[in-house]
Design an enzyme around this catalytic site. Structure first.
Site, PDB file in Angstrom:
ATOM      1  CG  HIS A  20      -1.689   1.036   1.347  1.00 36.71           C
ATOM      2  ND1 HIS A  20      -3.194   1.140   0.803  1.00 36.71           N
ATOM      3  CD2 HIS A  20      -1.946   2.112   2.129  1.00 36.71           C
ATOM      4  CE1 HIS A  20      -3.445   2.037   0.961  1.00 36.71           C
ATOM      5  NE2 HIS A  20      -2.714   3.336   1.605  1.00 36.71           N
ATOM      6  CD  GLU A  21       1.651   4.273   3.511  1.00 39.64           C
ATOM      7  OE1 GLU A  21       1.746   4.891   3.054  1.00 39.64           O
ATOM      8  OE2 GLU A  21       0.642   3.750   4.110  1.00 39.64           O
ATOM      9  CG  HIS A  24      -0.070   6.161  -0.806  1.00 33.02           C
ATOM     10  ND1 HIS A  24      -0.964   6.687  -1.665  1.00 33.02           N
ATOM     11  CD2 HIS A  24      -0.388   5.467   0.292  1.00 33.02           C
ATOM     12  CE1 HIS A  24      -2.034   6.242  -0.986  1.00 33.02           C
ATOM     13  NE2 HIS A  24      -1.956   5.460   0.233  1.00 33.02           N
TER      14      HIS A  24
END
Length: 335
Positions: A20-21, A24
């Site tokens: 997920h990170e 980003h």
């Protein structure tokens, strides 16, 4: 709750958070946003190094992670700050984390389908003396529809036959390139399910596996959204929600059943993370996207500072909600 369960849980949590990170992080870098820190884990710092203008860190608690961008929650004069980038660029950064979790779910289910194969609507065998055998269904046939309802997988066949009500079902069959219609009787198996007595052909191929990965992921996503809709309209029960303790317990249960079951749960959790993060609530990625849409039409009617305060309030509400779920988890899964 054994050590093995805890190890599996830590690995799964770290994997999903890292993916997920990274979403980003990668998109932020690609659209020129300055990333001050990329961290896996929360709490006390264990290890850190700097490359370029970004600090990379590993923290003690494997319960989260973050990609801290310049100007994300405050005004910044830096031209590379998040708040100074075009709205389209910020929107891409915001949705990238959930998109990566969605892709992860698809890839995991695709790998499962490659490993165990996919049950198709082709007939591998017909049980002797079954309604299908008496009707003339043969191995190698492909079932195209049941009572006029098109089917594309064996689960479709099971659902269509199981949901039928008459003494017979009409099967559209493809045999040696020719279509035909066969009327088959229906019997009830030991589980109480209506069946006709055929076994599915199992296929293992990258194309079929990927198609299954995509279709299964979106089917699960639809079910999750339907449940969320029931929850917000009062038709669903909060008792069905689980937090970290409940998830760890589920991981332990699935680990006992084998790696395939554990991988399937990981895909489910990844998809859940993608969907929940895109809910239009402050502090979540969906809340940040909502503010970007508002900015698109109103300019800076809501300042960066005000938005930051709203997200902080939303975070406090989420913490309170997670504490409530944690208490319920402990009561259900430990005591």
């Amino acid at each position: 709750m054994g050590l093995t369960t805890i190890i599996f849980a830590v690995i799964i949590f770290c994997l999903l958070i890292l993916v997920h990170e990274l979403g980003h992080f990668a998109v932020a870098k690609s659209v020129g946003v300055r990333v001050n820190e990329f961290s896996l884990g929360m709490g006390p710092l264990l290890f850190q190094f700097t490359r370029g203008d970004t600090e990379y860190s590993l923290r003690a608690l494997p319960i989260g992670g973050f990609c801290r961008m310049e100007g994300e929650d405050e005004d910044s004069a830096d031209p590379r700050a998040f708040n100074n980038r075009p709205i389209w660029a910020r929107a891409l950064v915001v949705v990238a984390g959930s998109f990566m979790n969605l892709v992860t779910a698809i890839l995991i289910i695709t790998c499962i389908a490659m490993a165990i194969g996919v049950a198709t609507n082709g007939v591998a065998a017909v049980e002797g003396g079954s309604p299908a055998a008496e009707a003339g269904v043969l191995p190698g046939d492909k079932i195209l529809s049941v009572d006029g309802e098109k089917v594309s997988s064996f689960s479709d066949v099971i659902s269509a036959v199981g949901g039928s009500e008459g003494a017979t079902v009409s099967l559209e069959i493809l045999r040696s390139g020719q279509k035909m219609t066969i009327e088959s009787g229906v019997t009830v198996n030991d589980s109480g399910r209506r069946v006709i007595g055929v076994t599915s052909e199992i296929r293992k191929s990258p194309g079929v596996a990927l198609t299954t990965g995509v279709s299964s992921t979106f089917a699960m996503g639809g079910q999750m959204l339907d449940y969320l809709g029931q929850l917000f309209t009062g038709r669903g029960s909060m008792d069905d929600l689980v937090g970290p303790v409940g998830i760890v317990s589920m991981i332990g249960d699935q680990a006992k059943l084998g790696l395939i079951n554990l991988a399937n749960l990981t895909a489910l959790l990844s998809l859940n993370l993608a969907i929940v993060n895109m809910l239009p609530f402050p502090a979540l990625d969906g809340g940040r996207l909502l503010f970007l849409i508002i900015r698109l039409f109103t300019g800076k009617a809501v300042s960066d500072e005000t938005e930051g305060k709203i997200h902080f309030a939303g975070m406090m509400i989420l913490f309170a909600f997670m504490a409530y779920i944690l208490v319920k988890d402990v009561d259900r899964f430990i005591f």
